[in-house]
Scaffold this active site. Structure first.
Site, mmCIF file in Angstrom:
data_model
loop_
_atom_site.group_PDB
_atom_site.id
_atom_site.type_symbol
_atom_site.label_atom_id
_atom_site.label_comp_id
_atom_site.label_asym_id
_atom_site.label_seq_id
_atom_site.Cartn_x
_atom_site.Cartn_y
_atom_site.Cartn_z
ATOM 1 N N TYR A 1 0.818 -1.208 0.000
ATOM 2 C CA TYR A 1 0.000 0.000 0.000
ATOM 3 C C TYR A 1 0.857 1.265 0.000
ATOM 4 O O TYR A 1 0.396 2.339 -0.371
ATOM 5 C CB TYR A 1 -0.956 0.036 1.209
ATOM 6 C CG TYR A 1 -2.075 -0.996 1.147
ATOM 7 C CD1 TYR A 1 -2.176 -1.891 0.094
ATOM 8 C CD2 TYR A 1 -3.046 -1.059 2.141
ATOM 9 C CE1 TYR A 1 -3.190 -2.838 0.039
ATOM 10 C CE2 TYR A 1 -4.067 -1.992 2.090
ATOM 11 C CZ TYR A 1 -4.125 -2.877 1.041
ATOM 12 O OH TYR A 1 -5.136 -3.803 0.995
ATOM 13 N N LYS B 1 3.209 -15.178 2.375
ATOM 14 C CA LYS B 1 3.098 -15.903 1.105
ATOM 15 C C LYS B 1 4.538 -16.229 0.689
ATOM 16 O O LYS B 1 5.007 -15.873 -0.395
ATOM 17 C CB LYS B 1 2.370 -15.013 0.076
ATOM 18 C CG LYS B 1 2.030 -15.697 -1.230
ATOM 19 C CD LYS B 1 0.951 -16.752 -1.122
ATOM 20 C CE LYS B 1 0.752 -17.459 -2.445
ATOM 21 N NZ LYS B 1 -0.028 -18.696 -2.349
ATOM 22 N N ASP C 1 -3.272 -17.787 1.551
ATOM 23 C CA ASP C 1 -4.422 -18.453 0.914
ATOM 24 C C ASP C 1 -4.983 -19.538 1.838
ATOM 25 O O ASP C 1 -6.189 -19.673 2.018
ATOM 26 C CB ASP C 1 -4.061 -19.009 -0.469
ATOM 27 C CG ASP C 1 -2.677 -19.622 -0.552
ATOM 28 O OD1 ASP C 1 -1.917 -19.528 0.432
ATOM 29 O OD2 ASP C 1 -2.343 -20.207 -1.595
ATOM 30 N N ASP D 1 -11.372 -8.291 7.282
ATOM 31 C CA ASP D 1 -12.757 -8.193 6.777
ATOM 32 C C ASP D 1 -13.407 -9.571 6.823
ATOM 33 O O ASP D 1 -14.567 -9.721 7.195
ATOM 34 C CB ASP D 1 -12.774 -7.691 5.320
ATOM 35 C CG ASP D 1 -13.054 -6.193 5.233
ATOM 36 O OD1 ASP D 1 -12.594 -5.464 6.130
ATOM 37 O OD2 ASP D 1 -13.721 -5.765 4.275
ATOM 38 N N ASP E 1 -5.492 -6.471 5.850
ATOM 39 C CA ASP E 1 -6.683 -5.747 5.400
ATOM 40 C C ASP E 1 -7.767 -6.747 4.982
ATOM 41 O O ASP E 1 -8.926 -6.679 5.407
ATOM 42 C CB ASP E 1 -6.271 -4.865 4.206
ATOM 43 C CG ASP E 1 -7.356 -3.894 3.784
ATOM 44 O OD1 ASP E 1 -8.371 -3.797 4.474
ATOM 45 O OD2 ASP E 1 -7.179 -3.233 2.738
#
Ligand code: NAD
Length: 360
Positions: free
Chosen positions: A141, A190, A223, A251, A247
């Site tokens: 970001y 990852k 994942d 959620d 982020d």
């Protein structure tokens, strides 16, 4: 006297922030604490008034305050033009960077009364109590963003970078907070694909071996984490992860608690803490007195605890929310058959009344 910068922002921000302030007012009456609120513009509201999403005066106010209460920013009206003039990139990211808020603390706790409000089965979500530590001032970001014309169309690049120091400081906080909870950290990366994630994992392992070997540590790829979060959510304690993965996963975690309207957050690291619900400005329900104010009310509870050290008042806010839910009051996002439907404002005044009742 604690100076609080109040930044309602856009959409439902303008509805939930005043409600959360009534809770803070009630706490100040009950405990004799003194809070001074100064309102300022941020996001689309600031663009409309001043042409920029984070006016100089707003940033200066935030730096001079003891804590910040933020609603949410953004909406379709401002979804165009260059990135730095959009509410999220132009206001939230610089606020986090300028105030060095590198740690975003997001608890996802299932209140027992909401065990049937989630789309997931009660037996899967019972006992969920996850604390995600999301790195907030690094990663993709904040990387360099470029766009260039090529033979066919364009090419866009978002650079993703992490340094050892950035990873160490968020991992250290995660291990420390885990020691005060169930003593387990899940580091999400990852590392099978990304170089940043390989550095992330090596750094977390080294820090763990050197200073926090008593804490249980597991590593999972992002994942797989997305899958495990809905398969075995109650087995997570503290999750530590980078900016973008945090982020997205938080959620997802909000669904475990019944609604994103239940998820508070604290952004810490610098001299001033910033407190905001984990959700956005919800343009689809803005202006209808329908938004769930609990995420913002619980964010105020986190402010009482983390910025001011008022642990008892913070616990009382949580207790009042629990009692309100136990009594069957629900905004539309968590409505279930047989419960009492309330508006945003009614939810706030019920929680204030319950707060007072709890002390009597
Ligand atoms: P959102 O979180 O605003 O809304 C997602 C869904 O959840 C919507 O259906 C909404 O009605 C619902 N919802 C959110 N908060 C709720 C609440 N308190 N009570 C009941 N329902 C609630 O996400 P989005 O729709 O992807 O984004 C809308 C705008 O918000 C965009 O402009 C986005 O950029 C911005 N945004 C801002 C922040 C922030 O300010 N921190 C975070 C995320 C998104």
């Amino acid at each position: 006297m604690h100076k609080i910068a109040v930044l309602p922002g856009d959409g439902i921000g303008a509805e939930i922030v005043p409600v959360a302030l009534t809770v803070l007012d009630k706490i100040s009456q009950m405990y004799g604490y003194s809070f001074q609120y100064t309102h300022a513009l941020v996001g689309g509201a600031a663009i409309d008034e001043t042409g920029v999403p984070l006016p100089e005066e707003t940033l200066a106010l935030c730096k001079a305050s003891d804590a910040i209460l933020l609603g949410a920013v953004g909406g379709p009206k401002w979804d165009h033009g260059p990135a730095h003039l959009r509410p999220e990139v132009g206001a939230l990211l610089p606020l986090r960077k300028e105030l060095q808020l590198f740690a975003n603390v997001r608890p996802a706790v299932l209140f027992p009364a909401l065990a049937d409000a989630s789309t997931l089965k009660r037996e899967v979500i019972e006992g969920v109590d996850i604390l995600t530590m999301r790195e907030l001032t690094g990663g993709i970001y904040f990387g360099k963003k470029t766009r260039e014309d090529i033979e066919y169309g364009q090419r866009a690049v978002d650079e993703m970078a992490y340094t050892t120091a950035e990873i160490e400081r968020i991992a250290r906080l995660a291990f420390q907070v885990a020691r005060t909870r169930r003593n387990k950290v899940t580091s999400v990366d990852k590392a099978n694909v990304l170089e940043c994630s390989r550095l992330w994992r090596e750094t977390v392992i080294r820090l763990h071996e050197a200073e926090y070997a008593d804490v249980e540590l597991e590593h999972i790829y992002v994942d797989n984490a997305a899958m495990q979060l809905i398969l075995r959510p109650a087995s997570f304690d503290v999750i530590v992860t980078g900016n973008m993965f945090g982020d997205i996963l938080t959620d997802q975690a909000s669904v475990l608690t019944g609604s994103i309207g239940m998820l508070p957050s604290a952004s810490l690291g610098g001299d001033v803490g910033m407190y905001e619900p984990a959700h956005g400005s919800a343009p689809d329900i803005a202006g209808q007195n329908k938004a769930n104010p609990i995420a913002t009310i619980l964010s105020v509870g986190m402010m009482l605890k983390y910025s001011f050290g008022y642990d008892e008042a913070a616990a009382r806010v949580e207790e009042a929310v629990r009692t309100y839910l136990d009594r069957g009051y629900r905004t539309p996002d968590i409505m279930q058959p047989g419960m009492t439907l309330v508006t945003t404002e009614e939810a706030g005044s019920l929680i204030c009344d319950i707060l007072e009742e709890v002390t009597e």
